[in-house]
Design an enzyme around this catalytic site. Structure first.
Site, PDB file in Angstrom:
ATOM      1  N   PRO A  56       2.788  41.598  26.205  1.00 45.56           N
ATOM      2  CG  PRO A  56       1.748  40.992  28.189  1.00 45.56           C
ATOM      3  CD  PRO A  56       1.836  40.628  26.738  1.00 45.56           C
ATOM      4  CE  LYS A  57      11.634  45.413  27.250  1.00 42.68           C
ATOM      5  NZ  LYS A  57      12.209  46.773  27.460  1.00 42.68           N
ATOM      6  N   GLY A  59       8.924  38.226  29.464  1.00 41.80           N
ATOM      7  CA  GLY A  59       9.057  36.907  28.851  1.00 41.80           C
ATOM      8  C   GLY A  59       9.205  36.917  27.342  1.00 41.80           C
ATOM      9  CG  ASP A 119       1.612  23.889  17.981  1.00 41.82           C
ATOM     10  OD1 ASP A 119       1.897  23.364  16.895  1.00 41.82           O
ATOM     11  OD2 ASP A 119       2.464  24.375  18.744  1.00 41.82           O
TER      12      ASP A 119
END
Length: 522
Positions: A56-57, A59, A119
């Site tokens: 999604p855009k 953030g 990670d």
């Protein structure tokens, strides 16, 4: 040859298979919108991959927004769906939601698509390494996901030791390699091409390679073509040029017309370390107008020279022509009144053609001055922890060349258990020398050592026997120059004579042997 159990290395396990994967036009999927995702996208684009970003855009980091705006990547403004895996060849995930990452990893493995999850090492098929790039040169350091931050420090340490222009050196050698392959494309010539280029890469300073002009590349290509008639796969004797009885007859510089102006000095550079230069040698190379250096002179010594340096273009099959070319270059410089140094590895008169050069320059009216150098025939065994004489073991030692006139084999002396024999310029024809040693009564279990790049920071010592040394070299390779030592004294000071490879720090005091550090067989 029969090999003992210590000759074959045992895999230690726990390593990663380090490869450089060609990603041109490959479909790579990135899931995430943070800075790590931006780093993954950049790495994929830098490898010419085609990247699809799923996120999604809201953030999303600024770098990814810019790449979307530039149309550098395909983008789907939504969460990941299983259908996103269709046609993809690699998946890179940078989400923080562990459950979501496990779901994507499970789907990727189900579809046999390699995946990396930032990670979360247990979900990864591979890891990213700390990398450095300079044009075609790429260096990568991996700690196998144990200490990635330490990998960054190690990478910086390695990069700081690189000379300026190393990327240019790679580009220029690559260009020369393509030209050679185009001019001599036969599969039968492959080994000779590789051997010729290996000589160039091993002996020429990196700074010098980085500065190769187009004209010099063409000149090197012509040097290679001069050896065109020598078939790959033939033995060393067939690859060598016949030495002319009169090396002057094809040149147009009459000795009677040369005006005696310049100064010529034949200087021994020792085994390799600048610390082993004599003061006279150091003064000579730092005050000369031009230094004509043999290719085997170490790069650390070449760096000390403030004036112009020309490297002898001696490669398998053209050593005599290269020697002749270097001699004539020196005559031209001497005619111009130049202070010329012929810089030779070891000592000029010990298998270094120094005597031939004295006679050559004398024909043109120049009397060469000779500055001795420390010879590797004694220095290399010392640095390898081998005494050439040792009470109760060896009461004599002999020095022999591995390459005689017209590339003939040396005269092998009959075996004596009390003698240490040191061969110079012998590693390239080791199998033939080993065969001759056996013919002359040397026992199969007679200890043998090869000291590579004696006194240099990357010095390495290989140990074996007459029956095993060729197989060891074939397995672990060898880095020239190397000195071959044969005899019982090879193991006189060795705490573990079965250790095949030892790496030594050559900065220890010359009169005190340093304890070798074992580096195993890999």
């Amino acid at each position: 040859m029969n090999s003992g159990p210590l000759d074959i290395p045992k895999p230690q396990g726990g390593a990663s298979l380090v490869v450089a994967w060609r990603c041109q036009k490959r479909q790579i999927l990135v899931v995430g919108n943070n800075a790590i995702a931006a780093s993954r996208v950049y790495s994929a684009l830098d490898a010419d991959a085609e990247v699809t970003l799923i996120s999604p855009k809201v953030g999303m980091c600024h770098e990814l927004l810019v790449r979307i705006e530039r149309s550098e990547i395909a983008w789907c403004d939504r969460e990941f769906q299983e259908s996103d895996l269709a046609g993809k060849e690699m998946v890179l995930v940078t989400l923080e939601d562990r459950d979501r990452c496990e779901e994507i990893a499970s789907l990727a493995k189900k579809n046999r698509i390699p995946i990396n999850v930032a990670d979360m090492n247990d979900l990864c098929d591979f890891w990213f390494m700390s990398t450095y790039r300079d044009q075609s040169l790429q260096l990568a350091v991996s700690t196998n996901a144990q200490a990635p931050k330490l990998a960054n420090r190690l990478r910086r340490h390695l990069v700081s030791s690189l000379p300026d222009g190393v990327g240019d050196a790679v580009q220029r050698v690559g260009l020369l390699r393509k030209k050679i392959a185009k001019s001599d494309p036969s599969i039968l010539s492959r080994s000779r091409r590789m051997r010729w280029l290996a000589q160039l890469c091993e002996y020429w300073p990196l700074e010098r390679l980085s500065q190769l002009s187009e004209q010099e590349i063409e000149e090197l290509l012509e040097s290679y073509k001069a050896d065109e008639g020598y078939k790959s796969g033939s033995n060393d004797d067939a690859d060598c040029l016949e030495e002319s009885d009169d090396v002057l007859r094809h040149h147009s510089i009459p000795a009677s017309k040369v005006v005696k102006k310049g100064r010529i000095r034949l200087v021994g550079s020792g085994p390799g370390s600048p610390e082993l230069l004599t003061r006279a040698a150091y003064d000579a190379i730092t005050t000369a107008d031009v230094v004509l250096a043999d290719k085997i002179v170490s790069e650390d010594i070449i760096r000390l020279i403030p004036s112009e340096v020309k490297i002898a273009r001696k490669f398998p099959g053209n050593a005599d022509k290269a020697q002749e070319e270097m001699n004539m270059n020196a005559v031209e410089l001497l005619k111009q009144g130049k202070n010329v140094v012929r810089l030779k590895c070891g000592d000029p008169f010990l298998f270094g053609r120094g005597g031939e050069e004295v006679l050559f320059f004398r024909k043109y009216g120049f009397e060469a001055e000779v500055i001795p150098g420390i010879s590797s025939c004694m220095a290399a065994p010392l640095f390898g922890g081998i005494p050439v004489t040792h009470r109760g073991t060896a009461n004599q030692f002999m020095v022999a060349t591995g390459t005689g006139k017209n590339c003939t084999l040396p005269d092998i002396p009959p075996y004596s258990s009390n003698r240490t024999t040191v061969f110079l310029m012998a590693i390239h024809r080791l199998p033939m020398i080993v065969q001759d040693l056996i013919k002359h009564g040397y026992p199969a279990d007679c200890p043998v050592a090869i000291i590579e790049r004696a006194s240099c920071p990357d010095q390495r010592v290989l140990r074996g026997t007459i029956s095993t040394i060729c197989e060891i070299i074939e397995r672990v390779g060898t880095t020239p120059p190397g000195t071959l030592v044969v005899g019982q004294a090879v193991n006189a000071l060795a705490k573990n004579p079965d250790e095949i490879i030892t790496q030594q720090n050559p900065t220890y005091p010359l009169l005190g042997l340093h304890e070798p550090e074992s580096v195993g067989c890999n």
